[in-house]
Design a protein around this motif. Sequence first.
Motif, mmCIF file in Angstrom:
data_model
loop_
_atom_site.group_PDB
_atom_site.id
_atom_site.type_symbol
_atom_site.label_atom_id
_atom_site.label_comp_id
_atom_site.label_asym_id
_atom_site.label_seq_id
_atom_site.Cartn_x
_atom_site.Cartn_y
_atom_site.Cartn_z
ATOM 1 N N SER A 101 -3.679 -5.399 11.888
ATOM 2 C CA SER A 101 -3.226 -4.175 12.560
ATOM 3 C C SER A 101 -1.772 -4.406 12.944
ATOM 4 O O SER A 101 -1.307 -5.541 13.017
ATOM 5 C CB SER A 101 -4.076 -3.873 13.796
ATOM 6 N N LEU A 158 -3.056 0.832 -0.670
ATOM 7 C CA LEU A 158 -3.420 0.782 0.741
ATOM 8 C C LEU A 158 -4.912 1.034 0.924
ATOM 9 O O LEU A 158 -5.479 1.955 0.337
ATOM 10 C CB LEU A 158 -2.626 1.839 1.523
ATOM 11 N N GLN A 159 -5.539 0.199 1.759
ATOM 12 C CA GLN A 159 -6.935 0.397 2.146
ATOM 13 C C GLN A 159 -7.040 0.255 3.660
ATOM 14 O O GLN A 159 -6.368 -0.585 4.256
ATOM 15 C CB GLN A 159 -7.854 -0.624 1.465
ATOM 16 N N VAL A 160 -7.885 1.082 4.279
ATOM 17 C CA VAL A 160 -8.134 0.983 5.717
ATOM 18 C C VAL A 160 -9.600 0.626 5.945
ATOM 19 O O VAL A 160 -10.473 0.982 5.148
ATOM 20 C CB VAL A 160 -7.779 2.284 6.466
ATOM 21 N N TRP A 174 -14.009 -0.841 3.343
ATOM 22 C CA TRP A 174 -12.596 -0.626 3.014
ATOM 23 C C TRP A 174 -12.465 0.660 2.205
ATOM 24 O O TRP A 174 -13.092 0.817 1.166
ATOM 25 C CB TRP A 174 -12.038 -1.799 2.215
ATOM 26 N N ASN A 206 -0.198 5.256 11.221
ATOM 27 C CA ASN A 206 -1.150 4.310 11.802
ATOM 28 C C ASN A 206 -0.948 4.196 13.306
ATOM 29 O O ASN A 206 0.194 4.089 13.774
ATOM 30 C CB ASN A 206 -0.960 2.900 11.216
ATOM 31 N N HIS A 239 -5.792 -2.625 8.323
ATOM 32 C CA HIS A 239 -5.515 -2.184 6.958
ATOM 33 C C HIS A 239 -5.027 -3.355 6.121
ATOM 34 O O HIS A 239 -4.675 -4.409 6.651
ATOM 35 C CB HIS A 239 -4.489 -1.037 6.945
#
Length: 357
Positions: A230, A247-249, A255, A268, A286
């Motif tokens: 983070s 990008l993955q969260v 994910w 974010n 992320h």
Amino acid sequence: MGELEVNYKEVPSVQELAKKKLVTIPSQYVRDDQDSPSIASNDCNNKEVPVIDMQRLVNSNDHDIMNLELNKLHFAAQHWGFFQLINHGVSSSVVEKMKHETQKFYDLPLEEKKKFERSPRDADGFGHLVVVSDEQKLDWADLFYLKTAPPHLRMPVFSKLYLSLRETIEEYTEEIKELSMKILEMLGKALGIEKKEVKSLFEEGMQSMRMNYYPPCSQPDKVMGLCPHSDPSALTILLQVNETQGLQVEKDGIWIPILPLPNAFIVNIGDTFEIFSNGIYKSIEHRSMVSSEKERISVATFQSSRLDVLLGPASSLVTAHNPPRFKIMGATEFYRGYLNRELVGKSYVEAMRINHQ
């Protein structure tokens, strides 16, 4: 001794390493230290991911529309920790210039980029991110980090930038700061925090930016562009420079790949605002994945607090029935601590949490 002095290890350029078309990736980049939780399919991606319309949020003459968008923002910050922002008001010409200059920088020969190389005791400049030990696993990325505001926080490398890059960064980050403050004030409004408390903490706060370059990799499943983490900032605004996704969260142990909307920013929530909101809003964990064929480039701009303040929950959110959930810490100490440790999920902000019996 600088306020945010760091002590980093030097590592080679990943962009140059990728040009060698290696069949086997060097062991220090192989991320066998990372779990592989489930990955959601792209099908559910855009159906679920929250989208906020900035025009509806701040420019609407219709209070019902404004309140509806404010409620959406509150939900996104509380349950997701991030959202895509459309109709954000940042000049499209400025955005395009920022994309162009970032691509142009990474197209430079290595010897030209090395003119802006950071020293081992400074976070600013071209290099790698947060390498604090020889045993540490490395990310498959080159980064260019700069403190951009207030001006007195800029390091000497900033004045060395060639004119077109420096002018574009100044123009872009000024517009992003204005946008960031509008978002932070709206987040505060949704929580019932007075605007002056938000402004006193963040309006003259530290702003920094990171230009990210993720080269293609012959073994993309074995490396990570940026490991799960983070951000320490209050808010991060991410600009996707080219079309390569990565990008993955993390949400509920899964994910989720994020497909940026056209002309949108990804926003974010960072650790500082999780603390300031007394844990109501969550900073988002992320990570960045890489492609086997294409480079991926992005620009992250971080709006943080002032360095001369104490970080803790907003005074208006702390009551006898809602005690503080985070320790109070000097902002300089907080950011220095983050910059001098290896990125490991949300472990840094979690270490500040107060466990009430």
